[in-house]
Design a protein around this motif. Structure first.
Motif, short mmCIF file in Angstrom:
data_model
loop_
_atom_site.label_atom_id
_atom_site.label_comp_id
_atom_site.label_asym_id
_atom_site.label_seq_id
_atom_site.Cartn_x
_atom_site.Cartn_y
_atom_site.Cartn_z
N ARG A 158 24.35 59.23 -46.25
CA ARG A 158 22.93 59.07 -46.58
C ARG A 158 22.04 59.09 -45.35
NH1 ARG A 158 21.36 56.73 -51.51
NH2 ARG A 158 19.71 55.62 -50.42
N TYR A 159 22.53 58.52 -44.25
CA TYR A 159 21.65 58.31 -43.09
C TYR A 159 22.08 59.08 -41.85
CZ TYR A 159 19.93 54.45 -45.93
OH TYR A 159 19.40 53.71 -46.95
N SER A 160 23.02 60.00 -42.00
CA SER A 160 23.50 60.73 -40.82
C SER A 160 22.41 61.61 -40.21
CB SER A 160 24.71 61.60 -41.20
OG SER A 160 24.35 62.54 -42.21
N ARG A 161 21.40 61.99 -41.00
CA ARG A 161 20.31 62.82 -40.48
C ARG A 161 19.10 61.99 -40.09
NH1 ARG A 161 20.08 67.17 -45.20
NH2 ARG A 161 20.40 65.25 -46.39
N SER A 216 23.70 48.21 -29.65
CA SER A 216 23.84 49.29 -28.68
C SER A 216 22.68 50.28 -28.76
CB SER A 216 25.16 50.04 -28.90
OG SER A 216 25.21 50.60 -30.21
N ASP A 217 21.97 50.29 -29.88
CA ASP A 217 20.75 51.08 -29.97
C ASP A 217 19.71 50.27 -30.73
OD1 ASP A 217 20.53 51.77 -32.89
OD2 ASP A 217 22.46 52.70 -32.52
N GLN A 218 18.46 50.59 -30.54
CA GLN A 218 17.35 49.83 -31.12
C GLN A 218 16.55 50.68 -32.12
OE1 GLN A 218 16.91 46.56 -30.63
NE2 GLN A 218 18.79 46.64 -29.41
N GLU A 219 17.23 51.59 -32.81
CA GLU A 219 16.54 52.41 -33.80
C GLU A 219 15.97 51.51 -34.90
OE1 GLU A 219 17.99 56.02 -35.38
OE2 GLU A 219 19.38 56.36 -33.72
N GLN A 220 14.72 51.74 -35.25
CA GLN A 220 14.05 50.95 -36.27
C GLN A 220 13.90 51.78 -37.54
OE1 GLN A 220 13.41 47.73 -35.81
NE2 GLN A 220 14.26 47.93 -33.74
N ASN A 221 14.97 51.88 -38.29
CA ASN A 221 14.89 52.54 -39.60
C ASN A 221 15.64 51.70 -40.63
OD1 ASN A 221 17.61 53.09 -39.01
ND2 ASN A 221 17.12 55.12 -38.21
N ARG A 265 23.05 41.31 -40.49
CA ARG A 265 21.91 40.68 -39.79
C ARG A 265 21.05 41.74 -39.11
NH1 ARG A 265 20.48 38.49 -34.81
NH2 ARG A 265 19.32 36.53 -34.93
N ARG A 266 21.67 42.78 -38.59
CA ARG A 266 20.93 43.85 -37.91
C ARG A 266 20.01 44.59 -38.86
NH1 ARG A 266 18.29 47.29 -35.97
NH2 ARG A 266 18.75 48.68 -34.22
N LEU A 267 20.36 44.62 -40.16
CA LEU A 267 19.51 45.30 -41.13
C LEU A 267 18.19 44.56 -41.34
CD1 LEU A 267 22.17 46.29 -43.82
CD2 LEU A 267 21.07 47.79 -42.14
N GLY A 268 18.19 43.26 -41.11
CA GLY A 268 16.94 42.50 -41.16
C GLY A 268 16.33 42.36 -42.54
N PRO A 286 20.23 51.60 -39.45
CA PRO A 286 20.55 52.18 -38.14
C PRO A 286 21.99 52.69 -38.09
CG PRO A 286 19.45 50.05 -37.90
CD PRO A 286 19.79 50.20 -39.34
N PRO A 287 22.24 53.79 -37.38
CA PRO A 287 23.61 54.31 -37.25
C PRO A 287 24.59 53.28 -36.69
CG PRO A 287 22.00 55.90 -36.44
CD PRO A 287 21.25 54.64 -36.71
N ALA A 288 24.10 52.38 -35.84
CA ALA A 288 24.99 51.37 -35.26
C ALA A 288 25.59 50.47 -36.34
CB ALA A 288 24.23 50.53 -34.24
N VAL A 289 24.85 50.23 -37.42
CA VAL A 289 25.38 49.41 -38.51
C VAL A 289 26.54 50.12 -39.19
CG1 VAL A 289 24.83 48.39 -40.77
CG2 VAL A 289 23.19 48.22 -38.88
N THR A 290 26.40 51.42 -39.38
CA THR A 290 27.50 52.20 -39.96
C THR A 290 28.72 52.15 -39.06
OG1 THR A 290 25.88 53.68 -40.99
CG2 THR A 290 28.15 54.46 -40.86
N ARG A 291 28.52 52.25 -37.76
CA ARG A 291 29.66 52.17 -36.83
C ARG A 291 30.35 50.81 -36.91
NH1 ARG A 291 26.00 55.02 -33.42
NH2 ARG A 291 25.46 53.12 -32.26
N ALA A 292 29.55 49.76 -37.02
CA ALA A 292 30.13 48.42 -37.13
C ALA A 292 30.96 48.28 -38.40
CB ALA A 292 29.02 47.37 -37.09
#
Length: 234
Positions: free
Chosen positions: A231-234, A70-75, A129-132, A78-84
């Motif tokens: 850890r990654y909310s910011r 749902s988002d393509q943040e490259q860090n 897998r999204r974490l790569g 990504p917040p989407a991983v936390t949501r999953a």
């Protein structure tokens, strides 16, 4: 955090194999083998359990992919991983409640429990897998072992070339440095060991204190989701 998720997956496979009729709900390679054996031996109910695990896992991967893409943040995380992983925690919570309510008695209850565990593990597979992270899949140990020994060969080869030609060789400079090799090989080896350890813990607890065994994967995934949020909310 990847190792905690791996331990949860190993525990889940032990719970499903011992408590839900000899079926894997995280490791689909083994589950596919069980499906083939069941079909070959004409065991329809065993085949149905494996098919339900595959369906649940596939649905989980689809749901997880919808969330993480749902988002393509490259860090790093990504917040989407936390949501999953938060959604996976909810599914595991529903599974735990259903397990306690049904005591895993009756074919209908077992089928629902298999679907729920497969769904949770599919979500986790898509999230990881999204974490790569190269070679790392918390529910796919065959690939992890393959990557481990391929990287081990590369590490040894790089070290031997460095000794012969020196660190200034262009071929050496193009490869990962020794610290990166240490990290990659160490992480891959740890994933293999932790998966087996999680399965061992699940195998010890499931026959004797199954309520505790079913809580372990839930607590592990919920911990990772909460830790990632902080850890990654910011």
């Amino acid at each position: 955090m990847l190792l905690v998720l791996t331990g949860a997956a190993g525990c889940v496979d032990a719970i499903s194999y011992m408590g839900l009729g000899h079926v894997f709900t995280a490791m689909m390679t083994g589950n596919t083998v069980l499906l083939g054996l069941a079909l070959g031996q004409g065991e329809v109910l065993a085949a149905l359990r494996s098919i339900l695990a595959l369906i649940g896992f596939a649905l989980g991967v689809v749901l997880g992919a919808v969330i993480v893409e749902s988002d393509q943040e490259q860090n790093d995380w990504p917040p989407a991983v936390t949501r999953a992983l938060a959604v996976e925690s909810i599914v595991l919570g529903v599974f735990t409640a259903a397990w306690h309510a049904s005591r895993a008695e009756g074919a209908g209850a077992i089928y629902v429990l298999i679907l729920l565990l497969g769904l949770a593990m599919g979500i986790q597979a898509a999230a990881v897998r999204r974490l790569g992270v190269p070679g790392i899949a918390t529910t796919y140990i065959t690939g992890t072992v393959t990557s481990l020994f391929v990287d081990l060969v590369g590490w040894i080869r790089s070290a031997s070339r460095s000794t012969v030609t020196g660190p200034d060789d262009p071929a050496i400079r193009a490869e990962p440095n020794p610290t990166q090799w240490d990290q990659r090989v160490g992480l891959l080896a740890a994933v293999f060991v932790v998966y087996g350890f999680g399965a061992m813990i699940g195998g010890i607890l499931q026959p004797h204190v199954s309520p505790v065994a079913t809580l372990l994967p839930l607590l592990a995934v919920a911990f990772v989701a909460a830790n990632a949020f902080v850890r990654y909310s910011r």
